[in-house]
Design a protein around this motif. Structure first.
Motif, PDB file in Angstrom:
ATOM      1  N   TYR A  99       7.185  -5.011 -26.662  1.00 11.86           N
ATOM      2  CA  TYR A  99       6.041  -5.883 -26.403  1.00 11.86           C
ATOM      3  C   TYR A  99       6.488  -7.298 -26.071  1.00 11.86           C
ATOM      4  O   TYR A  99       6.042  -7.891 -25.084  1.00 11.86           O
ATOM      5  CB  TYR A  99       5.108  -5.878 -27.612  1.00 11.86           C
ATOM      6  N   GLN A 115      -3.196  -5.827 -18.498  1.00 13.85           N
ATOM      7  CA  GLN A 115      -3.528  -4.524 -19.068  1.00 13.85           C
ATOM      8  C   GLN A 115      -2.373  -3.974 -19.901  1.00 13.85           C
ATOM      9  O   GLN A 115      -2.590  -3.333 -20.928  1.00 13.85           O
ATOM     10  CB  GLN A 115      -3.888  -3.540 -17.956  1.00 13.85           C
ATOM     11  N   ASP A 116      -1.147  -4.214 -19.460  1.00 14.37           N
ATOM     12  CA  ASP A 116       0.018  -3.732 -20.216  1.00 14.37           C
ATOM     13  C   ASP A 116       0.113  -4.415 -21.577  1.00 14.37           C
ATOM     14  O   ASP A 116       0.384  -3.772 -22.588  1.00 14.37           O
ATOM     15  CB  ASP A 116       1.310  -3.926 -19.433  1.00 14.37           C
ATOM     16  N   CYS A 117      -0.103  -5.727 -21.594  1.00 12.51           N
ATOM     17  CA  CYS A 117      -0.048  -6.466 -22.868  1.00 12.51           C
ATOM     18  C   CYS A 117      -1.141  -5.962 -23.810  1.00 12.51           C
ATOM     19  O   CYS A 117      -0.901  -5.779 -25.006  1.00 12.51           O
ATOM     20  CB  CYS A 117      -0.219  -7.970 -22.636  1.00 12.51           C
ATOM     21  N   ALA A 118      -2.319  -5.713 -23.261  1.00 11.83           N
ATOM     22  CA  ALA A 118      -3.431  -5.208 -24.076  1.00 11.83           C
ATOM     23  C   ALA A 118      -3.085  -3.823 -24.628  1.00 11.83           C
ATOM     24  O   ALA A 118      -3.360  -3.528 -25.789  1.00 11.83           O
ATOM     25  CB  ALA A 118      -4.707  -5.171 -23.261  1.00 11.83           C
ATOM     26  N   ALA A 119      -2.462  -2.986 -23.818  1.00  9.74           N
ATOM     27  CA  ALA A 119      -2.084  -1.643 -24.266  1.00  9.74           C
ATOM     28  C   ALA A 119      -1.036  -1.726 -25.379  1.00  9.74           C
ATOM     29  O   ALA A 119      -1.124  -1.011 -26.385  1.00  9.74           O
ATOM     30  CB  ALA A 119      -1.540  -0.824 -23.099  1.00  9.74           C
ATOM     31  N   ARG A 122      -2.647  -2.790 -28.648  1.00 11.06           N
ATOM     32  CA  ARG A 122      -3.392  -1.713 -29.315  1.00 11.06           C
ATOM     33  C   ARG A 122      -2.448  -0.778 -30.058  1.00 11.06           C
ATOM     34  O   ARG A 122      -2.791  -0.229 -31.098  1.00 11.06           O
ATOM     35  CB  ARG A 122      -4.217  -0.930 -28.301  1.00 11.06           C
ATOM     36  N   GLU A 123      -1.241  -0.580 -29.552  1.00  7.40           N
ATOM     37  CA  GLU A 123      -0.259   0.318 -30.181  1.00  7.40           C
ATOM     38  C   GLU A 123       0.301  -0.275 -31.458  1.00  7.40           C
ATOM     39  O   GLU A 123       0.660   0.456 -32.376  1.00  7.40           O
ATOM     40  CB  GLU A 123       0.889   0.627 -29.225  1.00  7.40           C
TER      41      GLU A 123
END
Length: 124
Positions: A99, A115-119, A122-123
């Motif tokens: 991350y 979108q990648d940072c948000a994904a 969430r992980e």
């Protein structure tokens, strides 16, 4: 060879009060002489060395006490639990590194826009 608590502590590279604490917590048993002084023969020093190694790999004193039990299955269970906890910690650390690497190189001005940072968030 028999050592005093100070000599044993010096040989292990720790303070004497640490050995006393381990004994008080039940992680270490040390024989005493006729005057009540702790005597560290080779076997007691080796037990102290084992406690030190277990502490350095992250076991708490209660875990060390359980791992030093004469019952092998109980000792193995404690060690297996610690392995699982460390493996979980490694996975979380690897996720955090992934991350952070992404956020360091992210082309978006605000991480919320990515979108990648948000994904990744969430992980975690």
């Amino acid at each position: 060879m028999v050592r005093t608590i100070g000599e044993a502590a010096a040989e292990l590279g720790i303070e004497a009060h640490v050995l006393r604490h381990w004994e008080q917590a039940g992680a270490l048993t040390v024989p005493r002489d006729g005057n009540g002084y702790r005597t560290f023969d080779d076997a007691a020093l080796e037990r102290a060395r084992t406690v030190l190694k277990l502490r350095r790999v992250g076991l708490s004193l209660p875990e060390v006490t359980a791992a030093m039990t004469p019952k092998k299955s109980a000792a193995q269970a404690v060690v297996r639990e610690k392995i699982a906890a460390l493996e979980s910690e490694v996975r979380r650390t690897q996720q955090a590194i992934t991350y952070l690497r992404h956020t360091a190189d992210c082309r978006h001005r605000y991480l919320d826009d990515c979108q990648d940072c948000a994904a990744f968030a969430r992980e975690l």
